[in-house]
Design a protein around this motif. Structure first.
Motif, PDB file in Angstrom:
ATOM      1  N   GLU A 167       1.046  -1.244  -0.169  1.00  0.00           N
ATOM      2  CA  GLU A 167       0.240  -0.018   0.078  1.00  0.00           C
ATOM      3  C   GLU A 167       1.027   0.688  -0.060  1.00  0.00           C
ATOM      4  O   GLU A 167       0.832   2.239  -0.372  1.00  0.00           O
ATOM      5  N   PHE A 168       1.832   1.258   0.176  1.00  0.00           N
ATOM      6  CA  PHE A 168       3.210   2.956   0.336  1.00  0.00           C
ATOM      7  C   PHE A 168       3.141   3.005  -1.346  1.00  0.00           C
ATOM      8  O   PHE A 168       3.163   4.225  -1.561  1.00  0.00           O
ATOM      9  N   GLU A 169       2.773   2.493  -2.333  1.00  0.00           N
ATOM     10  CA  GLU A 169       2.735   2.916  -3.341  1.00  0.00           C
ATOM     11  C   GLU A 169       1.790   3.922  -3.808  1.00  0.00           C
ATOM     12  O   GLU A 169       1.996   4.897  -4.657  1.00  0.00           O
ATOM     13  N   THR A 170       0.174   3.298  -3.145  1.00  0.00           N
ATOM     14  CA  THR A 170      -0.749   4.272  -3.533  1.00  0.00           C
ATOM     15  C   THR A 170      -0.464   5.621  -2.704  1.00  0.00           C
ATOM     16  O   THR A 170      -1.050   6.232  -2.752  1.00  0.00           O
ATOM     17  N   ALA A 171      -0.186   5.053  -1.440  1.00  0.00           N
ATOM     18  CA  ALA A 171       0.062   6.663  -0.671  1.00  0.00           C
ATOM     19  C   ALA A 171       1.258   7.245  -1.343  1.00  0.00           C
ATOM     20  O   ALA A 171       1.327   8.378  -0.772  1.00  0.00           O
ATOM     21  N   ARG A 172       1.909   6.922  -1.296  1.00  0.00           N
ATOM     22  CA  ARG A 172       2.947   7.044  -2.418  1.00  0.00           C
ATOM     23  C   ARG A 172       2.881   8.220  -3.614  1.00  0.00           C
ATOM     24  O   ARG A 172       2.952   9.762  -3.690  1.00  0.00           O
ATOM     25  N   LEU A 173       1.723   8.134  -4.453  1.00  0.00           N
ATOM     26  CA  LEU A 173       1.494   8.535  -5.058  1.00  0.00           C
ATOM     27  C   LEU A 173       0.133   9.446  -5.060  1.00  0.00           C
ATOM     28  O   LEU A 173      -0.013  10.709  -5.308  1.00  0.00           O
ATOM     29  N   TRP A 174      -0.847   9.312  -3.981  1.00  0.00           N
ATOM     30  CA  TRP A 174      -1.494   9.932  -3.447  1.00  0.00           C
ATOM     31  C   TRP A 174      -0.511  11.520  -2.248  1.00  0.00           C
ATOM     32  O   TRP A 174      -0.726  12.762  -2.890  1.00  0.00           O
ATOM     33  N   TRP A 175       0.368  11.132  -2.040  1.00  0.00           N
ATOM     34  CA  TRP A 175       1.667  12.126  -1.605  1.00  0.00           C
ATOM     35  C   TRP A 175       2.571  12.807  -3.207  1.00  0.00           C
ATOM     36  O   TRP A 175       2.006  13.796  -2.333  1.00  0.00           O
ATOM     37  N   ARG A 176       3.205  12.400  -3.754  1.00  0.00           N
ATOM     38  CA  ARG A 176       3.207  13.200  -4.812  1.00  0.00           C
ATOM     39  C   ARG A 176       1.847  13.743  -5.444  1.00  0.00           C
ATOM     40  O   ARG A 176       2.534  15.279  -5.501  1.00  0.00           O
ATOM     41  N   SER A 177       1.110  13.929  -5.551  1.00  0.00           N
ATOM     42  CA  SER A 177      -0.413  14.982  -5.412  1.00  0.00           C
ATOM     43  C   SER A 177       0.434  16.058  -4.919  1.00  0.00           C
ATOM     44  O   SER A 177       0.102  16.956  -5.846  1.00  0.00           O
ATOM     45  N   ASP A 178       0.122  15.200  -3.786  1.00  0.00           N
ATOM     46  CA  ASP A 178      -0.010  16.410  -2.475  1.00  0.00           C
ATOM     47  C   ASP A 178       0.946  17.700  -2.830  1.00  0.00           C
ATOM     48  O   ASP A 178       0.858  19.090  -3.002  1.00  0.00           O
ATOM     49  N   LEU A 179       2.154  16.899  -3.059  1.00  0.00           N
ATOM     50  CA  LEU A 179       3.831  17.955  -2.779  1.00  0.00           C
ATOM     51  C   LEU A 179       3.726  18.383  -3.888  1.00  0.00           C
ATOM     52  O   LEU A 179       4.026  19.846  -4.060  1.00  0.00           O
ATOM     53  N   THR A 180       3.457  18.222  -5.722  1.00  0.00           N
ATOM     54  CA  THR A 180       3.131  19.039  -6.851  1.00  0.00           C
ATOM     55  C   THR A 180       2.829  19.999  -6.587  1.00  0.00           C
ATOM     56  O   THR A 180       2.854  21.121  -6.867  1.00  0.00           O
ATOM     57  N   ILE A 181       1.221  20.047  -5.958  1.00  0.00           N
ATOM     58  CA  ILE A 181       0.121  21.177  -6.316  1.00  0.00           C
ATOM     59  C   ILE A 181       0.878  22.371  -5.211  1.00  0.00           C
ATOM     60  O   ILE A 181       0.716  23.421  -5.448  1.00  0.00           O
ATOM     61  N   ARG A 182       1.382  21.353  -4.236  1.00  0.00           N
ATOM     62  CA  ARG A 182       1.994  22.246  -3.340  1.00  0.00           C
ATOM     63  C   ARG A 182       3.320  23.284  -3.614  1.00  0.00           C
ATOM     64  O   ARG A 182       2.850  24.700  -3.462  1.00  0.00           O
ATOM     65  N   ALA A 183       4.265  22.345  -3.916  1.00  0.00           N
ATOM     66  CA  ALA A 183       5.209  23.198  -4.734  1.00  0.00           C
ATOM     67  C   ALA A 183       4.788  24.716  -5.873  1.00  0.00           C
ATOM     68  O   ALA A 183       5.130  25.562  -6.175  1.00  0.00           O
ATOM     69  N   LEU A 184       4.415  24.050  -6.941  1.00  0.00           N
ATOM     70  CA  LEU A 184       3.266  24.434  -7.714  1.00  0.00           C
ATOM     71  C   LEU A 184       2.955  26.035  -7.258  1.00  0.00           C
ATOM     72  O   LEU A 184       3.106  27.253  -7.763  1.00  0.00           O
ATOM     73  N   LEU A 185       2.373  26.453  -6.237  1.00  0.00           N
ATOM     74  CA  LEU A 185       1.603  27.234  -5.292  1.00  0.00           C
ATOM     75  C   LEU A 185       1.932  27.817  -4.913  1.00  0.00           C
ATOM     76  O   LEU A 185       2.578  29.315  -4.745  1.00  0.00           O
ATOM     77  N   PHE A 186       3.215  27.565  -4.984  1.00  0.00           N
ATOM     78  CA  PHE A 186       4.327  27.824  -3.514  1.00  0.00           C
ATOM     79  C   PHE A 186       4.848  28.747  -4.807  1.00  0.00           C
ATOM     80  O   PHE A 186       5.941  30.259  -3.897  1.00  0.00           O
ATOM     81  N   GLU A 187       5.759  28.187  -5.959  1.00  0.00           N
ATOM     82  CA  GLU A 187       6.737  29.338  -7.099  1.00  0.00           C
ATOM     83  C   GLU A 187       5.787  30.564  -7.659  1.00  0.00           C
ATOM     84  O   GLU A 187       5.744  31.300  -7.976  1.00  0.00           O
ATOM     85  N   LYS A 188       4.331  29.855  -7.747  1.00  0.00           N
ATOM     86  CA  LYS A 188       3.295  30.519  -8.361  1.00  0.00           C
ATOM     87  C   LYS A 188       3.147  31.939  -7.357  1.00  0.00           C
ATOM     88  O   LYS A 188       3.558  33.040  -7.495  1.00  0.00           O
ATOM     89  N   ALA A 189       3.193  31.614  -5.946  1.00  0.00           N
ATOM     90  CA  ALA A 189       3.213  32.869  -4.239  1.00  0.00           C
ATOM     91  C   ALA A 189       4.472  33.702  -4.704  1.00  0.00           C
ATOM     92  O   ALA A 189       4.172  34.964  -4.605  1.00  0.00           O
ATOM     93  N   PHE A 190       5.040  33.569  -4.945  1.00  0.00           N
ATOM     94  CA  PHE A 190       7.135  34.269  -4.869  1.00  0.00           C
ATOM     95  C   PHE A 190       7.338  34.587  -6.517  1.00  0.00           C
ATOM     96  O   PHE A 190       7.922  34.621  -6.449  1.00  0.00           O
TER      97      PHE A 190
END
Length: 192
Positions: A167-190
């Protein structure tokens, strides 16, 4: 019951090795104080937890980034609710500034490689609390984002469960989505 389900090694319950932090209790207490009914037992318990959380943060030299984010939530909720007499807000502010300064990783070679606290954890946008003095590190993280991005365009997690659970691989995919969205919003904000 964590032991009965797929989990990371740090979620394994060991009755002889218990540690405590206010993740997520400080945040939840603040949320209840901000939005809850003041005439309930739940609200009174949240006030007690907030006071205990304040005592805890004053006694600890360092706290993890995840725990500090919960304290940031408590601080924000108390300000929004204009609750000034429960705990010393100036004292909480001073504790947060001190501990955030200790926790943010300044070694950019570890970004996206090791489980370290990135500036974006505390400063996701230009309106973040206590951002002053961290602008240089914020820019360093933004400069590293392209290197951290994988060929599929997403960010990847920089931790492992260190267990055999598939199940780690499923959790990893979910976390990847979260990290990607946060990174894009972070970059956009600054964006300059």
């Amino acid at each position: 019951s964590n032991n009965d389900y797929p989990h990371a090694i740090w979620w394994k319950y060991h009755p002889q090795n218990l540690s405590f932090s206010y993740n997520p209790s400080a945040y939840l207490a603040g949320f209840i104080i901000r939005y809850g009914n003041k005439h309930t037992k739940l609200y009174k318990n949240a006030c007690l937890i907030a006071q205990q959380a304040y005592d805890f943060i004053t006694q600890e030299d360092t706290l993890s980034g995840d725990t500090l984010r919960c304290y940031l939530g408590l601080y924000r909720f108390l300000l929004e609710a204009e609750v000034n007499d429960l705990i010393p807000l100036d004292g909480l502010k001073a504790q947060l500034i001190e501990k955030i300064d200790k926790e943010v990783c300044s070694d950019t070679s570890k970004y996206g490689v090791e489980y370290v606290t990135l500036p974006s954890k505390f400063f996701p946008d230009q309106d973040a609390f206590f951002i002053e003095g961290h602008e240089g590190l914020i820019q360093k993280e933004i400069d590293q984002l392209q290197k951290m991005q994988k060929s599929d365009g997403a960010m990847d997690i920089y931790w492992n469960w260190y267990t055999p659970y598939k199940e780690f691989e499923t959790a990893r995919l979910w976390w990847r989505s979260d990290l990607t969205i946060r990174a894009l919003l972070f970059e956009k904000a600054f964006k300059r």
